[in-house]
Design a protein around this motif. Sequence first.
Motif, PDB file in Angstrom:
ATOM      1  N   HIS A 182       0.873  -1.186   0.000  1.00  0.00           N
ATOM      2  CA  HIS A 182       0.000   0.000   0.000  1.00  0.00           C
ATOM      3  C   HIS A 182       0.905   1.230   0.000  1.00  0.00           C
ATOM      4  O   HIS A 182       1.470   1.604   1.028  1.00  0.00           O
ATOM      5  N   GLY A 183       1.064   1.851  -1.148  1.00  0.00           N
ATOM      6  CA  GLY A 183       1.848   3.080  -1.191  1.00  0.00           C
ATOM      7  C   GLY A 183       3.297   2.858  -1.591  1.00  0.00           C
ATOM      8  O   GLY A 183       3.676   1.805  -2.091  1.00  0.00           O
ATOM      9  N   ASN A 184       4.088   3.885  -1.369  1.00  0.00           N
ATOM     10  CA  ASN A 184       5.483   4.020  -1.811  1.00  0.00           C
ATOM     11  C   ASN A 184       5.491   4.319  -3.306  1.00  0.00           C
ATOM     12  O   ASN A 184       5.590   5.470  -3.697  1.00  0.00           O
ATOM     13  N   VAL A 185       5.403   3.288  -4.188  1.00  0.00           N
ATOM     14  CA  VAL A 185       5.224   3.568  -5.613  1.00  0.00           C
ATOM     15  C   VAL A 185       4.205   2.586  -6.173  1.00  0.00           C
ATOM     16  O   VAL A 185       4.072   1.459  -5.684  1.00  0.00           O
ATOM     17  N   GLU A 186       3.485   3.015  -7.204  1.00  0.00           N
ATOM     18  CA  GLU A 186       2.613   2.106  -7.938  1.00  0.00           C
ATOM     19  C   GLU A 186       3.456   1.035  -8.597  1.00  0.00           C
ATOM     20  O   GLU A 186       4.638   1.232  -8.870  1.00  0.00           O
ATOM     21  N   GLU A 187       2.806  -0.077  -8.917  1.00  0.00           N
ATOM     22  CA  GLU A 187       3.532  -1.208  -9.478  1.00  0.00           C
ATOM     23  C   GLU A 187       2.829  -1.734 -10.726  1.00  0.00           C
ATOM     24  O   GLU A 187       1.629  -2.004 -10.712  1.00  0.00           O
ATOM     25  N   TRP A 188       3.623  -1.876 -11.806  1.00  0.00           N
ATOM     26  CA  TRP A 188       3.099  -2.470 -13.037  1.00  0.00           C
ATOM     27  C   TRP A 188       2.667  -3.916 -12.786  1.00  0.00           C
ATOM     28  O   TRP A 188       3.352  -4.677 -12.093  1.00  0.00           O
ATOM     29  N   CYS A 189       1.530  -4.287 -13.371  1.00  0.00           N
ATOM     30  CA  CYS A 189       1.115  -5.683 -13.438  1.00  0.00           C
ATOM     31  C   CYS A 189       1.109  -6.120 -14.903  1.00  0.00           C
ATOM     32  O   CYS A 189       1.163  -5.294 -15.816  1.00  0.00           O
ATOM     33  N   ALA A 190       1.025  -7.417 -15.137  1.00  0.00           N
ATOM     34  CA  ALA A 190       1.129  -7.942 -16.498  1.00  0.00           C
ATOM     35  C   ALA A 190      -0.142  -7.718 -17.310  1.00  0.00           C
ATOM     36  O   ALA A 190      -0.094  -7.671 -18.540  1.00  0.00           O
ATOM     37  N   ASP A 191      -1.301  -7.573 -16.658  1.00  0.00           N
ATOM     38  CA  ASP A 191      -2.594  -7.623 -17.347  1.00  0.00           C
ATOM     39  C   ASP A 191      -2.904  -6.367 -18.139  1.00  0.00           C
ATOM     40  O   ASP A 191      -2.576  -5.247 -17.724  1.00  0.00           O
ATOM     41  N   TRP A 192      -3.633  -6.584 -19.242  1.00  0.00           N
ATOM     42  CA  TRP A 192      -4.354  -5.473 -19.858  1.00  0.00           C
ATOM     43  C   TRP A 192      -5.534  -5.127 -18.955  1.00  0.00           C
ATOM     44  O   TRP A 192      -6.194  -6.027 -18.413  1.00  0.00           O
ATOM     45  N   TYR A 193      -5.817  -3.861 -18.822  1.00  0.00           N
ATOM     46  CA  TYR A 193      -6.916  -3.404 -17.966  1.00  0.00           C
ATOM     47  C   TYR A 193      -8.257  -3.611 -18.677  1.00  0.00           C
ATOM     48  O   TYR A 193      -8.405  -3.329 -19.869  1.00  0.00           O
ATOM     49  N   GLY A 194      -9.252  -4.076 -17.928  1.00  0.00           N
ATOM     50  CA  GLY A 194     -10.609  -4.222 -18.443  1.00  0.00           C
ATOM     51  C   GLY A 194     -11.523  -4.698 -17.336  1.00  0.00           C
ATOM     52  O   GLY A 194     -11.062  -5.101 -16.259  1.00  0.00           O
ATOM     53  N   PRO A 195     -12.848  -4.675 -17.550  1.00  0.00           N
ATOM     54  CA  PRO A 195     -13.784  -5.109 -16.510  1.00  0.00           C
ATOM     55  C   PRO A 195     -13.556  -6.563 -16.128  1.00  0.00           C
ATOM     56  O   PRO A 195     -13.134  -7.388 -16.941  1.00  0.00           O
ATOM     57  N   TYR A 196     -13.834  -6.877 -14.870  1.00  0.00           N
ATOM     58  CA  TYR A 196     -13.795  -8.266 -14.429  1.00  0.00           C
ATOM     59  C   TYR A 196     -14.915  -9.050 -15.124  1.00  0.00           C
ATOM     60  O   TYR A 196     -15.982  -8.504 -15.443  1.00  0.00           O
ATOM     61  N   GLY A 197     -14.693 -10.334 -15.289  1.00  0.00           N
ATOM     62  CA  GLY A 197     -15.752 -11.203 -15.784  1.00  0.00           C
ATOM     63  C   GLY A 197     -16.643 -11.677 -14.646  1.00  0.00           C
ATOM     64  O   GLY A 197     -16.366 -11.464 -13.464  1.00  0.00           O
ATOM     65  N   GLU A 198     -17.731 -12.332 -14.998  1.00  0.00           N
ATOM     66  CA  GLU A 198     -18.645 -12.882 -13.996  1.00  0.00           C
ATOM     67  C   GLU A 198     -18.164 -14.263 -13.567  1.00  0.00           C
ATOM     68  O   GLU A 198     -17.548 -14.994 -14.332  1.00  0.00           O
ATOM     69  N   GLY A 199     -18.473 -14.626 -12.319  1.00  0.00           N
ATOM     70  CA  GLY A 199     -18.227 -15.970 -11.836  1.00  0.00           C
ATOM     71  C   GLY A 199     -16.827 -16.180 -11.304  1.00  0.00           C
ATOM     72  O   GLY A 199     -15.959 -15.310 -11.365  1.00  0.00           O
TER      73      GLY A 199
END
Length: 666
Positions: A182-199
Motif C-alpha cells: 500500500h503506497g510508496n510507488v505504484e507497481e506495473w502488473c502484467a494484465d491489460w486493464y478491463g472489466p472483471y468477468g462474472e463468476g
Amino acid sequence: MNWLRTAFAAILIIPQAWAQQTNTVGMRFAEIPAGRFYMGAEGEGETADEKPVHRVTISKPFRMAVTEVTNAQYELFDPSHKALRGKDGFSKEDDEAVIFVNYKEAQAFCDWLSKKEGKKYRLPTEAEWEYACRAGTVTDFWSGRFFPKTDHKSQKTDRDPVIVSLKVGQFKPNSFGLYDMHGNVEEWCADWYGPYGEGDRTDPTGRKSGLFRVTRGGSHGTPVAYLRSANRLGMIPEDKHFQLGFRVVEGDIPAGNPLPAVEPTAVFRGVSQKGFQWTKVSDTQPVFMEPIRYVFKPECPDEVPFFHHNHCPAVAWLPNGDLLAAWFSTNQESGREMTILASRLRAGQRKWDMPSEFFKVPDRNMTGSSLFHDGKGTVYHMNGVETDGDWKNLAMVLRTSKDNGATWSAPSMADPAHQVRNQVIAGMFQTKEGWLVQAGDADPSSNGGTAIHISKDQGKTWYNPYTGTDVPEFEEGKTGGVIAGIHAGVVELKDGKLLAFGRGNNISAGDKGEKRMPMSISADKGKSWTYSASEFPLIAGGQRLILYRLNEGPLLLVSFTHHPEEVDEKKIGMLFTRKDGSSFKGYGMFAALSFDEGKTWPVKKLITDGKDRYLNGGAWTGAFEMDKSHAEPRGYLALTQSPDNLIHLMSSSIHYRFNLSWLNSQ
C-alpha cells in the motif's frame, strides 16, 4: 456478511511469516502459496471497476519480491537510468524504489533477470498481486479496515508533489512478508486493464488486449482511498512518471485464459461510413436554430460513469455528417474520477445520443480535450493525462480515427513529460503548411499564459517552439515565450503570423488604465509572442473564449461581456448596435467578426435571437434566462464549422447553431 466471513475463513490459507530467499542481484523473495481469495469490492461510481466480488483460485505457488525493484538493482540492467535519479526530486538513493520505468522497460528487466539467473521472472498478474497484498484478509487493507498512520507519506493529491523518501521496506510487512503493498510507488502488473468477468476464476490473466496496463498499490502521493487492496489503476504502457515502479515474481506464467477484448462503447456503435452530401446554408438568409443540450445523464449510469460536474467541451464535424462532442465528467476538477464522455449528433437527427465513456486512463485526472477533423478524413483527439489528480503534471496523449470515430488508434504520447504547458485546450487547427497546432495552458493557475505544441508530420511527433522557463512580463509591447492568458484561442493569419487571445494576464489600455483581454501575436510560429491590450473585456473563472477562422474567411471571436460575479454596474455588459443605428446594453456571450485579420472588429453581436428562454448551461454556469439583452453568462466554449457553413458553438452544456449571415445581421 457473517456467512461470507465463515466461508472465507474455511477456504483461505492461514497467514503466517513465509521463508524468504535472495537472488544474485540482492532481491529477497517470499514464498506465496497456492490458495483462494475473494477479489474485488462492491464498487460504485468511480470504483465500479472493482466489482463484482468474485472468488479466484491461485492454483500454483509463486515467489514474489518482498519490495519493489530498487535503483541499484535496475541499474545493473540499465546503467543509463542513473541519469534519472532525483528527477522531479524523487528516488536518489540506491535503496529507493526505481521510478520512470514504462511497461516495456519493466518487462525487459524481467527478461534480463531471467537470463542472468536461469529462472523465469516476470511481472505479477493483477490477481496474483491482489492475492499477495491481501495475505488472507477481506478488509480494505491487509492491516484491517484502516491504513496505519505510521505508513503515511503524503497520502493526498499535491499540486506540487511533496518530496519524500522512496526507500523500500521502511514499514511493517504484511503476513506474507511483503513490504510497501500500500503506497510508496505504484507497481506495473502484467494484465491489460478491463472489466472483471462474472463468476469464479482460476489463475486469471486479464483481457486479451486493451489500451492500458494495470498498475496496483498506489504511491507516496496517492490518497488513502486509492491504496486499498481492491483498488485498480492503469496506465498507458509507454508512460512513466515519478509515482510508478514495479516488483517482480518468480514462476511460470499462469495458464488461465484471458477474457475477450473490451467491446467498444455506444459512442462508436452503428456509425455510418457513407459520405455525407453537405447542403450549404444560405449566404444571405440569417439562420439561428433553437439551442439544444448535448450533455445528458446516461440512462444506465452503472455502465457509463457520469458525475455532477460536466465541463470543458471539444467538438468536431465528421465526414459522415455527424458531430462528435467530448467533455469531462467529474465530481471535482482535481479528481481522479474524472472521465472523458462523448456524444454524437448523428446526421439528420435533432437530438444528441446519450453519452458514452470516450477515454479514461484508470484513476487519472483527464483535464483537457481537443477534437479536430483535418477535412481529409482523419479526426484527431488530444487529451491531458495526469499522474494522479489535479491538472498540473499532465502528459499529452493523441488518438486518431479514420472511420468517423468508430474506432481509434491506441493513445500515443504526444508529450510524455508530466508537466505544465500540457493542459489541452479545445481548438486544434492546421496551418497552411499542413502543421497541426495544439494549445495548452502553461500554468495550472488562473494566470501564466498558454503554450503551443506543433506537429509537422500529422501528429507523429510534437514539439514546443519555446523551450525556455522564464515567466514573461505580460505588458503592452513586451515579448515572451508564451501567449498572454490561459485557455487561449489561436489562429493563423494570412501572412503566416499567429494571433491569440487569452483569459487572465490582462493588460491595461487607454488613459484610464482599464484592464482588457490580452492579445498576442507571433511572427515566428510560436517561439516568441508580442503582447498588447485588445478592445475586448477581460473574462475570468468559468469562462473560456473561442477564436476561429470561418470557412468564408473572417475571423470569429466568441467571448463574454463580463464576469457574472462583477458587481460594478459600470463594468458589466457591452453596448451593441442595432441595424437602425440605435444601441442597447447586452449581457453575456457575444460574437465579434474581423474582416482584416484581427486589426478591427466592426461586428459584435450578442448570441441570442431575442426569444425568452430558460436554459441551463451546467458546470459553473447553471440556470439562466435568455432574452433580447441576455445571453449565456459563462461557460467553456468550443466551436467547429461544418462544410455546409453552419457554425456549431458548444458551451459547457448547450449547442448553438447559426451562420455568418446571422452574425452580420443587426
